[in-house]
Design an enzyme around this catalytic site. Structure first.
Site, short mmCIF file in Angstrom:
data_model
loop_
_atom_site.label_atom_id
_atom_site.label_comp_id
_atom_site.label_asym_id
_atom_site.label_seq_id
_atom_site.Cartn_x
_atom_site.Cartn_y
_atom_site.Cartn_z
N TYR A 1 40.82 16.61 45.55
CA TYR A 1 39.91 15.45 45.55
C TYR A 1 39.54 15.05 44.13
CZ TYR A 1 35.85 12.58 46.87
OH TYR A 1 34.96 11.55 47.03
N LYS B 1 40.97 11.56 42.46
CA LYS B 1 40.10 10.45 42.06
C LYS B 1 40.23 10.16 40.56
CE LYS B 1 37.94 9.23 45.87
NZ LYS B 1 38.03 7.85 46.41
N VAL C 1 23.11 17.30 53.29
CA VAL C 1 22.03 16.60 53.99
C VAL C 1 22.26 16.64 55.50
CG1 VAL C 1 20.91 14.37 54.36
CG2 VAL C 1 21.46 15.11 52.04
N SER C 2 23.45 16.29 55.94
CA SER C 2 23.73 16.31 57.39
C SER C 2 23.66 17.72 57.94
CB SER C 2 25.08 15.67 57.68
OG SER C 2 26.11 16.26 56.91
N ARG D 1 26.81 23.48 39.51
CA ARG D 1 25.43 23.94 39.43
C ARG D 1 24.45 22.77 39.29
NH1 ARG D 1 24.00 28.50 41.33
NH2 ARG D 1 22.11 28.29 40.07
N GLN D 2 24.87 21.71 38.64
CA GLN D 2 23.99 20.57 38.43
C GLN D 2 24.76 19.27 38.66
OE1 GLN D 2 22.74 21.44 34.30
NE2 GLN D 2 20.64 21.48 35.06
#
Length: 319
Positions: free
Chosen positions: A144, A148, A187-188, A275-276
């Site tokens: 991925y 991209k 989130v999901s 990590r960020q």
């Protein structure tokens, strides 16, 4: 009225974009192979006189007479893009080639959906567009990430070599209604686990950070990038919410908003998990008419929780 093609138009982001562009009076072609997109996301649009759906995989050529192309087609969650990494890279690279070829043929404009993953596990924080990234080209996420990055390179080559009007948007973590219940995104995952009363699984210690953007803010930024910037401005442009949260903070927020009794459990951190992740959106503010995220995390989570509550009452089946 503009004639616009959206590849990946039945996906989470693409379906919201279809709704918005139709609402503005445009003629929209939705192109999707339904690998991660869902017909349920666009079913309510099928009766719209300006909406057309084509089942097609963009690794194969496609031709249509259009003025604008939003190239969103590609699995974007680790569960899906690691399921078939070769196919993921093909979609990013061959798909971009085919969409760029169509933009060139039509003398149209194309917006390429890129990702914050091009920054990898960043050594600079927050991430600015001129940062080249810290990416493992051999890791499990590379299909991925590198796909991209190659797509961005192709977009710039078509712009320089053929004069195609191109735009690149780097999308940071986006959430909202129509997310896939099984896509494995944080989130999901947290919302569904909390609503089901299951343990909430945090990978790592939970101190890694993300910046979460509500879907409406992303769609607004993408349209402004396509419509309101000069043709010689290609981007890339970070579109995201600069407010940074730890994964542990997100989990606790979801538990509070759902009223769940779920417990938090920790699992090993996946390979190459950053990590960020926080966007510097200075360029977006400058070029997109003072664009600014307007939906903050708590409000966006409430809307997203409401959506998943409806899905779960139907046994997880989307209509």
């Amino acid at each position: 009225m503009k004639r616009i093609l959206i590849s990946g138009g039945a996906g989470f982001i693409g379906s919201h974009l279809c709704e918005r562009l139709l609402g503005e009076g445009n003629d929209v072609i939705c192109l999707d192979n339904y690998f991660t997109g869902h017909k349920s996301n666009i079913r309510h649009l099928l009766a719209h006189p300006n909406f057309e759906v084509v089942r097609h995989d963009i690794i194969y050529p496609y031709t249509a007479e259009v003025e604008e192309i939003y190239n969103l087609a590609c699995p974007a969650s680790p569960i899906y893009y690691q399921h078939d990494p070769i196919k993921t890279t093909q979609t990013s690279v061959l798909g971009a080639l085919n969409m760029l070829g169509m933009a060139k043929y039509n003398r149209g404009k194309i917006l390429q959906a890129s990702t914050s993953e091009v920054y990898g596990d960043p050594l600079i924080h927050p991430q600015k567009e001129e940062y080249w990234g810290h990416v493992n080209p051999l890791g499990v996420r590379s299909c991925y990430d590198e796909g991209k990055r190659c797509a961005e390179s192709l977009v710039m080559s078509y712009h320089r070599q053929h004069g195609v009007r191109t735009k690149i948007v780097r999308i940071f973590n986006t959430y909202g209604p129509k997310m896939d219940i099984n896509d494995g995104r944080v989130v999901s995952n947290f919302i569904v686990q909390a609503l089901r009363g299951e343990d909430i699984t945090i990978y790592g210690d939970g101190n890694q950070t993300r910046s979460f953007q509500y879907i409406d803010d992303l769609v607004e930024g993408m349209i402004r990038l396509m419509d309101d910037t000069p043709d010689d401005f290609t981007g890339p442009v970070n579109i995201g919410n600069p407010h940074e949260f730890t994964i542990g903070e997100l989990a606790r927020e979801v538990i509070e908003l759902t009223g769940s009794r779920s417990q938090i459990v920790h699992l090993p951190l996946p390979e190459d998990d950053p990590r960020q992740r926080q966007p510097d959106i200075t360029l977006a503010r400058q070029m997109l008419g003072n664009w600014e995220p307007t939906v903050q995390l708590r409000e966006g989570l409430r809307k997203t929780i409401g959506y998943f509550e409806e899905v779960l009452t139907r046994g997880g089946v989307r209509r």
